[in-house]
Design a protein around this motif. Structure first.
Motif, PDB file in Angstrom:
ATOM      1  N   ALA A 123       3.050  -2.702  -1.312  1.00 49.56           N
ATOM      2  CA  ALA A 123       2.295  -3.958  -1.322  1.00 49.56           C
ATOM      3  C   ALA A 123       1.329  -4.017  -0.141  1.00 49.56           C
ATOM      4  CB  ALA A 123       3.247  -5.150  -1.296  1.00 49.56           C
ATOM      5  N   VAL A 124       1.797  -3.642   1.047  1.00 48.45           N
ATOM      6  CA  VAL A 124       0.934  -3.631   2.229  1.00 48.45           C
ATOM      7  C   VAL A 124      -0.215  -2.649   2.021  1.00 48.45           C
ATOM      8  CG1 VAL A 124       0.816  -3.014   4.686  1.00 48.45           C
ATOM      9  CG2 VAL A 124       2.730  -4.380   3.838  1.00 48.45           C
ATOM     10  N   TRP A 125       0.107  -1.464   1.490  1.00 50.43           N
ATOM     11  CA  TRP A 125      -0.922  -0.450   1.255  1.00 50.43           C
ATOM     12  C   TRP A 125      -1.965  -0.955   0.261  1.00 50.43           C
ATOM     13  CZ3 TRP A 125      -2.375   2.470  -3.061  1.00 50.43           C
ATOM     14  CH2 TRP A 125      -3.247   3.514  -2.799  1.00 50.43           C
ATOM     15  N   LEU A 126      -1.520  -1.586  -0.839  1.00 55.23           N
ATOM     16  CA  LEU A 126      -2.456  -2.105  -1.838  1.00 55.23           C
ATOM     17  C   LEU A 126      -3.364  -3.179  -1.256  1.00 55.23           C
ATOM     18  CD1 LEU A 126      -0.190  -2.252  -5.020  1.00 55.23           C
ATOM     19  CD2 LEU A 126      -2.199  -0.804  -4.669  1.00 55.23           C
ATOM     20  N   VAL A 127      -2.817  -4.058  -0.428  1.00 56.02           N
ATOM     21  CA  VAL A 127      -3.628  -5.104   0.202  1.00 56.02           C
ATOM     22  C   VAL A 127      -4.664  -4.476   1.131  1.00 56.02           C
ATOM     23  CG1 VAL A 127      -3.561  -7.009   1.869  1.00 56.02           C
ATOM     24  CG2 VAL A 127      -1.922  -6.941  -0.008  1.00 56.02           C
ATOM     25  N   ILE A 128      -4.237  -3.506   1.937  1.00 57.31           N
ATOM     26  CA  ILE A 128      -5.156  -2.867   2.880  1.00 57.31           C
ATOM     27  C   ILE A 128      -6.267  -2.124   2.142  1.00 57.31           C
ATOM     28  CG2 ILE A 128      -5.353  -1.023   4.603  1.00 57.31           C
ATOM     29  CD1 ILE A 128      -2.523  -1.824   5.548  1.00 57.31           C
TER      30      ILE A 128
ATOM     31  N   GLN B 192      -8.590   7.016   6.213  1.00 54.79           N
ATOM     32  CA  GLN B 192      -8.037   5.753   5.722  1.00 54.79           C
ATOM     33  C   GLN B 192      -6.527   5.848   5.528  1.00 54.79           C
ATOM     34  OE1 GLN B 192      -9.644   4.354   2.009  1.00 54.79           O
ATOM     35  NE2 GLN B 192      -7.961   2.966   1.704  1.00 54.79           N
ATOM     36  N   PHE B 193      -6.062   6.936   4.923  1.00 55.19           N
ATOM     37  CA  PHE B 193      -4.618   7.098   4.707  1.00 55.19           C
ATOM     38  C   PHE B 193      -3.873   7.187   6.028  1.00 55.19           C
ATOM     39  CE2 PHE B 193      -5.786   9.190   0.473  1.00 55.19           C
ATOM     40  CZ  PHE B 193      -5.655   7.997  -0.205  1.00 55.19           C
ATOM     41  N   TRP B 194      -4.440   7.898   7.002  1.00 56.65           N
ATOM     42  CA  TRP B 194      -3.799   8.038   8.308  1.00 56.65           C
ATOM     43  C   TRP B 194      -3.705   6.688   9.020  1.00 56.65           C
ATOM     44  CZ3 TRP B 194      -6.295   8.020  13.324  1.00 56.65           C
ATOM     45  CH2 TRP B 194      -5.430   8.352  14.367  1.00 56.65           C
ATOM     46  N   VAL B 195      -4.807   5.940   9.041  1.00 58.30           N
ATOM     47  CA  VAL B 195      -4.822   4.622   9.694  1.00 58.30           C
ATOM     48  C   VAL B 195      -3.864   3.663   8.983  1.00 58.30           C
ATOM     49  CG1 VAL B 195      -6.256   2.583  10.173  1.00 58.30           C
ATOM     50  CG2 VAL B 195      -7.120   4.869  10.679  1.00 58.30           C
ATOM     51  N   THR B 196      -3.896   3.646   7.663  1.00 57.62           N
ATOM     52  CA  THR B 196      -3.017   2.767   6.891  1.00 57.62           C
ATOM     53  C   THR B 196      -1.555   3.119   7.124  1.00 57.62           C
ATOM     54  OG1 THR B 196      -4.705   2.497   5.189  1.00 57.62           O
ATOM     55  CG2 THR B 196      -2.462   1.929   4.574  1.00 57.62           C
TER      56      THR B 196
END
Length: 104
Positions: free
Chosen positions: A8-13, A66-70
């Motif tokens: 959910a956090v990943w989808l929002v980001i 983006q994946f690393w920061v997320t």
């Protein structure tokens, strides 16, 4: 559990980032075109190389960033680091640091 929360956090980001990028490109259209021309100038002699950089290399690098920061954001925000909490300490800014136990 944890997986659904992280998802959910990943989808929002990711959704927020996509929306912000659309707005950024709409507002800064002209300067971004100029910047793209400068960035792609070294590849002007080869249309295929220019296409490779624009369609493969740049998105690959941006998505990896983006994946690393997320991932780091999810780990820090949710305290979801999979290591044992005995090996983690907080620094003065609240960041989590792994403790080095040496040769124990």
């Amino acid at each position: 559990g944890k997986y659904v929360k992280q998802l959910a956090v990943w989808l929002v980001i990711v959704s927020s980032m996509k929306g912000l990028m659309v707005a950024f490109m709409a507002v800064g259209h002209s300067p971004l075109l100029g910047l793209a021309g400068i960035a792609l100038a070294p590849f002007a002699a080869s249309p295929n190389l220019k296409l490779l950089v624009a369609m493969i290399a740049t998105p690959f690098c941006m998505n990896a960033l983006q994946f690393w920061v997320t991932d780091n954001f999810i780990k820090k925000k949710g305290g979801m680091i999979e290591e044992d909490d005995d090996d983690i300490e907080l620094d003065e800014r609240g960041g989590r640091t792994k403790i080095d136990h040496g040769d124990l």
